[in-house]
Design a protein around this motif. Sequence first.
Motif, PDB file in Angstrom:
ATOM      1  N   ILE A 112       0.844  -1.206   0.000  1.00  0.00           N
ATOM      2  CA  ILE A 112       0.000   0.000   0.000  1.00  0.00           C
ATOM      3  C   ILE A 112       0.876   1.252   0.000  1.00  0.00           C
ATOM      4  O   ILE A 112       0.598   2.216  -0.723  1.00  0.00           O
ATOM      5  N   MET A 113       1.960   1.257   0.787  1.00  0.00           N
ATOM      6  CA  MET A 113       2.888   2.402   0.805  1.00  0.00           C
ATOM      7  C   MET A 113       3.502   2.615  -0.582  1.00  0.00           C
ATOM      8  O   MET A 113       3.617   3.742  -1.053  1.00  0.00           O
ATOM      9  N   TYR A 114       3.911   1.528  -1.232  1.00  0.00           N
ATOM     10  CA  TYR A 114       4.489   1.611  -2.581  1.00  0.00           C
ATOM     11  C   TYR A 114       3.461   2.205  -3.549  1.00  0.00           C
ATOM     12  O   TYR A 114       3.764   3.139  -4.288  1.00  0.00           O
ATOM     13  N   TRP A 115       2.263   1.681  -3.526  1.00  0.00           N
ATOM     14  CA  TRP A 115       1.225   2.142  -4.432  1.00  0.00           C
ATOM     15  C   TRP A 115       0.931   3.633  -4.208  1.00  0.00           C
ATOM     16  O   TRP A 115       0.814   4.403  -5.162  1.00  0.00           O
ATOM     17  N   LEU A 116       0.833   4.046  -2.946  1.00  0.00           N
ATOM     18  CA  LEU A 116       0.563   5.454  -2.640  1.00  0.00           C
ATOM     19  C   LEU A 116       1.704   6.372  -3.078  1.00  0.00           C
ATOM     20  O   LEU A 116       1.463   7.465  -3.602  1.00  0.00           O
ATOM     21  N   THR A 117       2.944   5.936  -2.860  1.00  0.00           N
ATOM     22  CA  THR A 117       4.065   6.794  -3.270  1.00  0.00           C
ATOM     23  C   THR A 117       4.126   6.928  -4.790  1.00  0.00           C
ATOM     24  O   THR A 117       4.515   7.966  -5.302  1.00  0.00           O
ATOM     25  N   MET A 118       3.727   5.898  -5.504  1.00  0.00           N
ATOM     26  CA  MET A 118       3.691   5.991  -6.972  1.00  0.00           C
ATOM     27  C   MET A 118       2.561   6.919  -7.421  1.00  0.00           C
ATOM     28  O   MET A 118       2.753   7.764  -8.286  1.00  0.00           O
ATOM     29  N   LYS A 119       1.389   6.752  -6.858  1.00  0.00           N
ATOM     30  CA  LYS A 119       0.221   7.544  -7.271  1.00  0.00           C
ATOM     31  C   LYS A 119       0.376   9.030  -6.928  1.00  0.00           C
ATOM     32  O   LYS A 119      -0.164   9.875  -7.610  1.00  0.00           O
ATOM     33  N   THR A 120       1.089   9.323  -5.864  1.00  0.00           N
ATOM     34  CA  THR A 120       1.253  10.717  -5.436  1.00  0.00           C
ATOM     35  C   THR A 120       2.555  11.339  -5.938  1.00  0.00           C
ATOM     36  O   THR A 120       2.883  12.455  -5.575  1.00  0.00           O
ATOM     37  N   HIS A 121       3.307  10.597  -6.761  1.00  0.00           N
ATOM     38  CA  HIS A 121       4.587  11.071  -7.315  1.00  0.00           C
ATOM     39  C   HIS A 121       5.597  11.401  -6.217  1.00  0.00           C
ATOM     40  O   HIS A 121       6.437  12.269  -6.393  1.00  0.00           O
ATOM     41  N   ASN A 122       5.506  10.728  -5.089  1.00  0.00           N
ATOM     42  CA  ASN A 122       6.446  10.961  -3.993  1.00  0.00           C
ATOM     43  C   ASN A 122       7.523   9.883  -3.912  1.00  0.00           C
ATOM     44  O   ASN A 122       8.230   9.799  -2.915  1.00  0.00           O
ATOM     45  N   ILE A 123       7.664   9.083  -4.942  1.00  0.00           N
ATOM     46  CA  ILE A 123       8.607   7.969  -4.926  1.00  0.00           C
ATOM     47  C   ILE A 123      10.048   8.448  -4.740  1.00  0.00           C
ATOM     48  O   ILE A 123      10.881   7.746  -4.197  1.00  0.00           O
ATOM     49  N   PHE A 124      10.339   9.669  -5.168  1.00  0.00           N
ATOM     50  CA  PHE A 124      11.708  10.152  -5.078  1.00  0.00           C
ATOM     51  C   PHE A 124      12.006  10.923  -3.806  1.00  0.00           C
ATOM     52  O   PHE A 124      13.099  11.439  -3.639  1.00  0.00           O
ATOM     53  N   ILE A 125      11.028  11.033  -2.926  1.00  0.00           N
ATOM     54  CA  ILE A 125      11.307  11.579  -1.605  1.00  0.00           C
ATOM     55  C   ILE A 125      11.865  10.398  -0.819  1.00  0.00           C
ATOM     56  O   ILE A 125      11.138   9.622  -0.228  1.00  0.00           O
ATOM     57  N   ASN A 126      13.170  10.266  -0.884  1.00  0.00           N
ATOM     58  CA  ASN A 126      13.842   9.032  -0.504  1.00  0.00           C
ATOM     59  C   ASN A 126      15.031   9.354   0.402  1.00  0.00           C
ATOM     60  O   ASN A 126      15.938  10.079  -0.011  1.00  0.00           O
ATOM     61  N   PRO A 127      15.062   8.827   1.619  1.00  0.00           N
ATOM     62  CA  PRO A 127      16.164   9.141   2.528  1.00  0.00           C
ATOM     63  C   PRO A 127      17.526   8.653   2.027  1.00  0.00           C
ATOM     64  O   PRO A 127      18.542   9.255   2.337  1.00  0.00           O
ATOM     65  N   VAL A 128      17.555   7.595   1.238  1.00  0.00           N
ATOM     66  CA  VAL A 128      18.829   7.110   0.696  1.00  0.00           C
ATOM     67  C   VAL A 128      19.368   8.105  -0.327  1.00  0.00           C
ATOM     68  O   VAL A 128      20.568   8.396  -0.346  1.00  0.00           O
ATOM     69  N   LEU A 129      18.496   8.661  -1.156  1.00  0.00           N
ATOM     70  CA  LEU A 129      18.937   9.720  -2.078  1.00  0.00           C
ATOM     71  C   LEU A 129      19.417  10.940  -1.290  1.00  0.00           C
ATOM     72  O   LEU A 129      20.391  11.581  -1.674  1.00  0.00           O
ATOM     73  N   ALA A 130      18.753  11.246  -0.193  1.00  0.00           N
ATOM     74  CA  ALA A 130      19.183  12.374   0.640  1.00  0.00           C
ATOM     75  C   ALA A 130      20.579  12.126   1.202  1.00  0.00           C
ATOM     76  O   ALA A 130      21.419  13.029   1.227  1.00  0.00           O
ATOM     77  N   VAL A 131      20.846  10.893   1.643  1.00  0.00           N
ATOM     78  CA  VAL A 131      22.180  10.549   2.147  1.00  0.00           C
ATOM     79  C   VAL A 131      23.227  10.693   1.038  1.00  0.00           C
ATOM     80  O   VAL A 131      24.354  11.100   1.285  1.00  0.00           O
ATOM     81  N   MET A 132      22.832  10.386  -0.208  1.00  0.00           N
ATOM     82  CA  MET A 132      23.742  10.537  -1.352  1.00  0.00           C
ATOM     83  C   MET A 132      23.923  11.996  -1.764  1.00  0.00           C
ATOM     84  O   MET A 132      24.661  12.294  -2.692  1.00  0.00           O
ATOM     85  N   GLY A 133      23.222  12.909  -1.093  1.00  0.00           N
ATOM     86  CA  GLY A 133      23.390  14.328  -1.369  1.00  0.00           C
ATOM     87  C   GLY A 133      22.335  14.930  -2.269  1.00  0.00           C
ATOM     88  O   GLY A 133      22.445  16.077  -2.693  1.00  0.00           O
ATOM     89  N   TYR A 134      21.278  14.191  -2.572  1.00  0.00           N
ATOM     90  CA  TYR A 134      20.210  14.687  -3.447  1.00  0.00           C
ATOM     91  C   TYR A 134      19.071  15.256  -2.618  1.00  0.00           C
ATOM     92  O   TYR A 134      18.704  14.703  -1.582  1.00  0.00           O
ATOM     93  N   ASN A 135      18.522  16.351  -3.098  1.00  0.00           N
ATOM     94  CA  ASN A 135      17.323  16.941  -2.521  1.00  0.00           C
ATOM     95  C   ASN A 135      16.306  17.073  -3.630  1.00  0.00           C
ATOM     96  O   ASN A 135      16.662  17.177  -4.803  1.00  0.00           O
ATOM     97  N   ILE A 136      15.029  17.090  -3.254  1.00  0.00           N
ATOM     98  CA  ILE A 136      13.979  17.252  -4.247  1.00  0.00           C
ATOM     99  C   ILE A 136      13.351  18.629  -4.079  1.00  0.00           C
ATOM    100  O   ILE A 136      13.114  19.075  -2.957  1.00  0.00           O
ATOM    101  N   TYR A 137      13.150  19.290  -5.208  1.00  0.00           N
ATOM    102  CA  TYR A 137      12.602  20.650  -5.212  1.00  0.00           C
ATOM    103  C   TYR A 137      11.457  20.742  -6.202  1.00  0.00           C
ATOM    104  O   TYR A 137      11.449  20.066  -7.225  1.00  0.00           O
ATOM    105  N   ASP A 138      10.534  21.601  -5.891  1.00  0.00           N
ATOM    106  CA  ASP A 138       9.478  21.978  -6.809  1.00  0.00           C
ATOM    107  C   ASP A 138      10.027  23.199  -7.553  1.00  0.00           C
ATOM    108  O   ASP A 138      10.303  24.231  -6.931  1.00  0.00           O
ATOM    109  N   VAL A 139      10.241  23.075  -8.861  1.00  0.00           N
ATOM    110  CA  VAL A 139      10.927  24.125  -9.620  1.00  0.00           C
ATOM    111  C   VAL A 139      10.028  24.683 -10.708  1.00  0.00           C
ATOM    112  O   VAL A 139       9.457  23.939 -11.504  1.00  0.00           O
ATOM    113  N   HIS A 140       9.923  25.990 -10.720  1.00  0.00           N
ATOM    114  CA  HIS A 140       9.264  26.721 -11.801  1.00  0.00           C
ATOM    115  C   HIS A 140      10.392  27.195 -12.702  1.00  0.00           C
ATOM    116  O   HIS A 140      11.313  27.867 -12.239  1.00  0.00           O
TER     117      HIS A 140
END
Length: 184
Positions: A112-140
Amino acid sequence: MKLRFASSLLIFLSAYSPLSIIFLIQDFDFAKKEVMHPEIVWPILGLSLLSCVLLWVAVRYLKSSSPPISVKSVSNRSGELINYSIPYMISFFVMDLGNLKLLLSFGFFMFIMYWLTMKTHNIFINPVLAVMGYNIYDVHYERNGNECEDFFLVKGPRLRKNERCRIVEISEQLYVVTERNPEV
């Protein structure tokens, strides 16, 4: 462009890879110095490690030759990482890896968590990516004279207004910044 199932599953598994270490610690019998359910713990730990390595390789070798875009405004979304804490909290409640009902229930919850993260486009809000130095931004931003707004994964410091960068699309409304302030 939709994110492929295998890619999205890899990203999701990597986000919860620290959970496998918690399971290992909880399942370890310190008196006997052994794992009580190795047939469950070791595959989960191995899959978690593999997903993190593949994710690291994938983001490291992304290439782009697209024309640069120009940033108009940026807002941070990394604060939403707290949403990933729920399964971690569940693991601290009675999580007996030998109890099939608990394992199946937890598996269903994670589905259910996987399905929700896919449907809400939150799949990349990921602590492992954060540890690798990546942040996610809403960009205009402006691309080829058109105004757009999407999510960007950025390694390093926050994008600034009027900064130019090259991006590569990795899913619908999600891009990775591959080069900042490129030579045009």
